[in-house]
Enzyme design. Structure first.
Site, PDB file in Angstrom:
ATOM      1  N   GLU A 156      56.953  71.715 -41.741  1.00  0.00           N
ATOM      2  CA  GLU A 156      56.620  73.010 -41.151  1.00  0.00           C
ATOM      3  C   GLU A 156      57.453  74.108 -41.794  1.00  0.00           C
ATOM      4  OE1 GLU A 156      55.642  72.172 -36.495  1.00  0.00           O
ATOM      5  OE2 GLU A 156      57.450  71.311 -37.337  1.00  0.00           O
ATOM      6  N   ARG A 206      64.202  76.544 -33.116  1.00  0.00           N
ATOM      7  CA  ARG A 206      63.973  75.199 -32.567  1.00  0.00           C
ATOM      8  C   ARG A 206      63.186  74.256 -33.462  1.00  0.00           C
ATOM      9  NH1 ARG A 206      59.594  75.542 -27.724  1.00  0.00           N
ATOM     10  NH2 ARG A 206      57.979  76.663 -28.823  1.00  0.00           N
ATOM     11  N   HIS A 207      62.979  74.633 -34.706  1.00  0.00           N
ATOM     12  CA  HIS A 207      62.266  73.749 -35.629  1.00  0.00           C
ATOM     13  C   HIS A 207      63.165  73.292 -36.765  1.00  0.00           C
ATOM     14  CE1 HIS A 207      58.699  75.554 -33.705  1.00  0.00           C
ATOM     15  NE2 HIS A 207      58.190  74.357 -33.938  1.00  0.00           N
ATOM     16  N   ARG A 224      58.861  66.795 -40.755  1.00  0.00           N
ATOM     17  CA  ARG A 224      57.809  67.813 -40.595  1.00  0.00           C
ATOM     18  C   ARG A 224      58.006  68.885 -41.652  1.00  0.00           C
ATOM     19  NH1 ARG A 224      55.989  67.428 -34.865  1.00  0.00           N
ATOM     20  NH2 ARG A 224      56.035  65.177 -34.621  1.00  0.00           N
ATOM     21  N   SER A 263      56.590  65.678 -25.773  1.00  0.00           N
ATOM     22  CA  SER A 263      55.159  65.744 -25.571  1.00  0.00           C
ATOM     23  C   SER A 263      54.625  64.326 -25.570  1.00  0.00           C
ATOM     24  CB  SER A 263      54.545  66.687 -26.609  1.00  0.00           C
ATOM     25  OG  SER A 263      53.854  66.003 -27.557  1.00  0.00           O
ATOM     26  N   GLU A 314      59.982  73.266 -24.768  1.00  0.00           N
ATOM     27  CA  GLU A 314      59.455  71.901 -24.847  1.00  0.00           C
ATOM     28  C   GLU A 314      60.465  70.943 -25.472  1.00  0.00           C
ATOM     29  OE1 GLU A 314      55.962  71.528 -27.420  1.00  0.00           O
ATOM     30  OE2 GLU A 314      56.761  69.535 -27.872  1.00  0.00           O
ATOM     31  N   ARG A 356      66.660  68.847 -29.679  1.00  0.00           N
ATOM     32  CA  ARG A 356      66.256  69.821 -28.653  1.00  0.00           C
ATOM     33  C   ARG A 356      66.846  69.476 -27.297  1.00  0.00           C
ATOM     34  NH1 ARG A 356      60.060  71.775 -29.466  1.00  0.00           N
ATOM     35  NH2 ARG A 356      60.242  72.307 -31.676  1.00  0.00           N
TER      36      ARG A 356
HETATM   37  O1  4AD Z   1      55.165  67.435 -29.916  1.00  0.00           O
HETATM   38  P1  4AD Z   1      55.349  66.436 -31.014  1.00  0.00           P
HETATM   39  O2  4AD Z   1      54.874  66.838 -32.348  1.00  0.00           O
HETATM   40  O3  4AD Z   1      54.638  65.120 -30.518  1.00  0.00           O
HETATM   41  C1  4AD Z   1      54.569  63.961 -31.242  1.00  0.00           C
HETATM   42  O4  4AD Z   1      55.174  63.719 -32.256  1.00  0.00           O
HETATM   43  C2  4AD Z   1      53.763  62.916 -30.564  1.00  0.00           C
HETATM   44  N1  4AD Z   1      53.547  61.777 -31.475  1.00  0.00           N
HETATM   45  C3  4AD Z   1      54.502  62.461 -29.350  1.00  0.00           C
HETATM   46  C4  4AD Z   1      53.755  61.505 -28.536  1.00  0.00           C
HETATM   47  O5  4AD Z   1      54.261  60.427 -28.275  1.00  0.00           O
HETATM   48  N2  4AD Z   1      52.590  61.885 -28.123  1.00  0.00           N
HETATM   49  O6  4AD Z   1      56.884  66.033 -31.114  1.00  0.00           O
HETATM   50  C5  4AD Z   1      57.560  65.466 -30.015  1.00  0.00           C
HETATM   51  C6  4AD Z   1      58.860  66.209 -29.751  1.00  0.00           C
HETATM   52  C7  4AD Z   1      58.675  67.649 -29.310  1.00  0.00           C
HETATM   53  O7  4AD Z   1      58.492  67.751 -27.928  1.00  0.00           O
HETATM   54  C8  4AD Z   1      59.984  68.270 -29.746  1.00  0.00           C
HETATM   55  O8  4AD Z   1      60.995  68.018 -28.788  1.00  0.00           O
HETATM   56  C9  4AD Z   1      60.312  67.526 -30.995  1.00  0.00           C
HETATM   57  O9  4AD Z   1      59.601  66.309 -30.949  1.00  0.00           O
HETATM   58  N3  4AD Z   1      59.910  68.294 -32.186  1.00  0.00           N
HETATM   59  C10 4AD Z   1      60.767  68.906 -33.020  1.00  0.00           C
HETATM   60  N4  4AD Z   1      62.106  69.022 -33.009  1.00  0.00           N
HETATM   61  C11 4AD Z   1      62.690  69.691 -34.013  1.00  0.00           C
HETATM   62  N5  4AD Z   1      62.023  70.252 -35.035  1.00  0.00           N
HETATM   63  C12 4AD Z   1      60.663  70.168 -35.100  1.00  0.00           C
HETATM   64  N6  4AD Z   1      60.021  70.703 -36.141  1.00  0.00           N
HETATM   65  C13 4AD Z   1      59.977  69.474 -34.058  1.00  0.00           C
HETATM   66  N7  4AD Z   1      58.684  69.185 -33.818  1.00  0.00           N
HETATM   67  C14 4AD Z   1      58.665  68.469 -32.675  1.00  0.00           C
END
Ligand code: 4AD
Length: 465
Positions: free
Chosen positions: A239, A245-246, A237, A391, A388, A439
């Site tokens: 981001e 937490r990212h 990502r 998801s 979270e 996480r």
């Molecule tokens: O919420 P996210 O973006 O959901 C998906 O990737 C969907 N494809 C999931 C699905 O099957 N619908 O990411 C899922 C999880 C989040 O709940 C979080 O725990 C973790 O990935 N996550 C991160 N962890 C660390 N750094 C980041 N930048 C994260 N972004 C998401």
């Protein structure tokens, strides 16, 4: 070959026997004609002593041992003795290694910081300060710049054993329920979770992207009749958010399955999975969790045998009743998520719960709208201690509706055409979820920063070591 003994195996049963150990010099001090070393292997420690009076120990040997830099790796020969008093501060406190030979295998350069300083708890530093003593600690950036040294602290050793066990328990629980492990490509032609946070690169002269999730491919696996699937793999990502937490690269624990009636079937699997995981961690990692708690004190996670499920609307109502000003169709920010976590803990005595039926507008385009009220979606987030970790959702398996949703959300449909096409030839209703490994470990252990649970974290400012 010679027989080597692990430091953790040095116990009184071996008294009088010759042993050979390879370990690090944890601490060393010379005292007249003797030298005292604490030897360390991962988290196991033992005191080793050299006395000039012993037949095999020369003055030169004591001098050599005393001058060994901390963290050097040494081969030590000797015999075990049981001391009159247990050795304070060593894991193998009931024995002492009387050295007859010592050889440095790898000499450590001057350290960026002492491992013992990095292992100190904030509480110990505070307590010492109150007593007028200054104890060294090590800041996060210095730690991460020298992660290969930082990882040697007992807490870090324990954290990555817990992390490994989380993956093990995830695999075990899903395999038992008929899931198979798959591996999907990380080099993609376009975004997989919406446009913004993608790493672009040159793929043989064409634009390429690093996978933001295995989302499309785990769904295509379902359409290929692979049944229930999961994957443990890297997620990228781009981001630019520098938060606790990212990360820019994390490990995703993803799962996907065909469903008969509703996304609650996915929640049932996740419920059993995580309760199994938490119990498994408490049982198998008891020691590791204690060690982590010594440096970073935390309360064990409160969870119910059957996890709580609240609708998003119920969550909003709880927040409103507690006086928070919230938009019933907006997303919850970190602060509101935490506030809701607190309210849930007070009311239901659990720090692990599921929030479902999110507003459709704030979910990815592939999320299935609710039949009875399309303002909502068949989706969920799952929380630990108000943050979270998961998801997931039921996905749209109708190509026409999928195209429509992508258009409504302004996505370039042509870049995801092959994904949409995969649903044209008969696709079962299905759903799944993505879990963030770092996480889960961070929040289960009550840690305050995701960098503590990533071995070599990648964030907007960090690409090395
Ligand atoms: O919420 P996210 O973006 O959901 C998906 O990737 C969907 N494809 C999931 C699905 O099957 N619908 O990411 C899922 C999880 C989040 O709940 C979080 O725990 C973790 O990935 N996550 C991160 N962890 C660390 N750094 C980041 N930048 C994260 N972004 C998401």
């Amino acid at each position: 070959g010679r027989t080597w003994t692990a430091v953790s195996a040095l116990t009184p049963e071996l008294e009088g026997q010759p042993v050979l150990v390879r370990a690090r010099v944890h601490t060393v001090r010379g005292k007249g004609k003797s030298a005292f070393l604490v030897l360390r292997q991962a988290t196991a420690t033992v005191q080793a002593v050299l006395f000039v009076d012993d037949e095999s120990v020369s003055k030169g040997m004591v001098k050599y041992a005393t001058a060994l830099p901390r963290e050097s790796i040494v081969d030590v020969e000797g015999s075990l003795k049981v001391p009159a008093e247990p050795i304070v501060g060593c894991s193998q406190s009931k024995v002492e290694l009387h050295v007859t030979g010592i050889k440095c295998v790898s000499r450590a350069a001057p350290l960026p910081f002492e491992v013992t300083d990095a292992a100190r708890s904030a509480e110990a530093v505070k307590k010492a300060a109150e007593a007028g003593e200054v104890l060294a600690t090590v800041g996060q950036d210095v730690r991460l710049d020298n992660r290969f040294v930082d990882l040697r602290t007992p807490a870090n050793q324990a954290i990555f054993r817990v992390q490994s066990e989380v993956c093990q328990l995830f695999r075990e629980a899903l395999q038992r329920q008929g899931f198979i492990e798959i591996h999907t490509p990380k080099l993609l032609s376009g975004a997989s979770e919406g446009g913004a946070a993608v790493f672009h690169f040159d793929y043989m002269g064409r634009p390429g992207c690093l996978a933001q999730s295995p989302q499309f491919y785990k769904q295509m696996a379902i359409c290929s009749d692979l049944g229930r699937v999961y994957e443990i793999g890297p997620v990228f990502r781009a981001e630019n958010s520098y938060t606790h937490r990212h990360l820019c690269e994390f490990t995703g624990l993803d799962m996907e399955m065909a469903i008969c009636e509703s996304y609650h079937e996915v929640l049932d699997v996740l419920d059993a999975l995580f309760v199994h995981m938490f119990q498994g961690l408490n049982e198998r990692c008891q020691h590791e969790l204690e060690v982590i708690g010594e440096q970073y004190p935390f309360e064990p996670l409160k969870f119910l045998p059957k996890s709580l499920r609240l609708t998003f609307a119920e969550g909003i109502q709880m927040l409103q009743e507690a006086g928070y000003d919230v938009d019933p169709f907006g997303d919850l920010n970190t602060e509101l998520e935490r506030a809701l976590g607190k309210l849930v803990k007070e009311k239901y005595n659990t720090e692990f719960y599921m929030l479902h039926r999110y507003p459709l507008a704030i979910r990815p385009f592939y999320t299935m709208p609710c039949k009875d009220d399309p303002r909502y979606s068949c989706s969920f987030d799952i929380f630990i201690r108000g943050e979270e970790i998961i998801s997931g959702a039921q996905r749209i398996h109708d190509p026409a509706l999928l195209t429509e949703r992508a258009q409504v959300l302004g996505l370039p449909v042509e870049t995801i055409q092959s994904y949409i096409d995969s649903f044209k030839y008969g696709a079962p209703p299905h759903g799944g979820a993505g879990v963030g490994l770092e996480r889960v470990v961070m929040l289960f252990c009550g840690l305050d920063n995701i960098r503590k649970t990533s071995m070599f974290p990648r964030d907007p400012k960090r690409l090395t070591p």
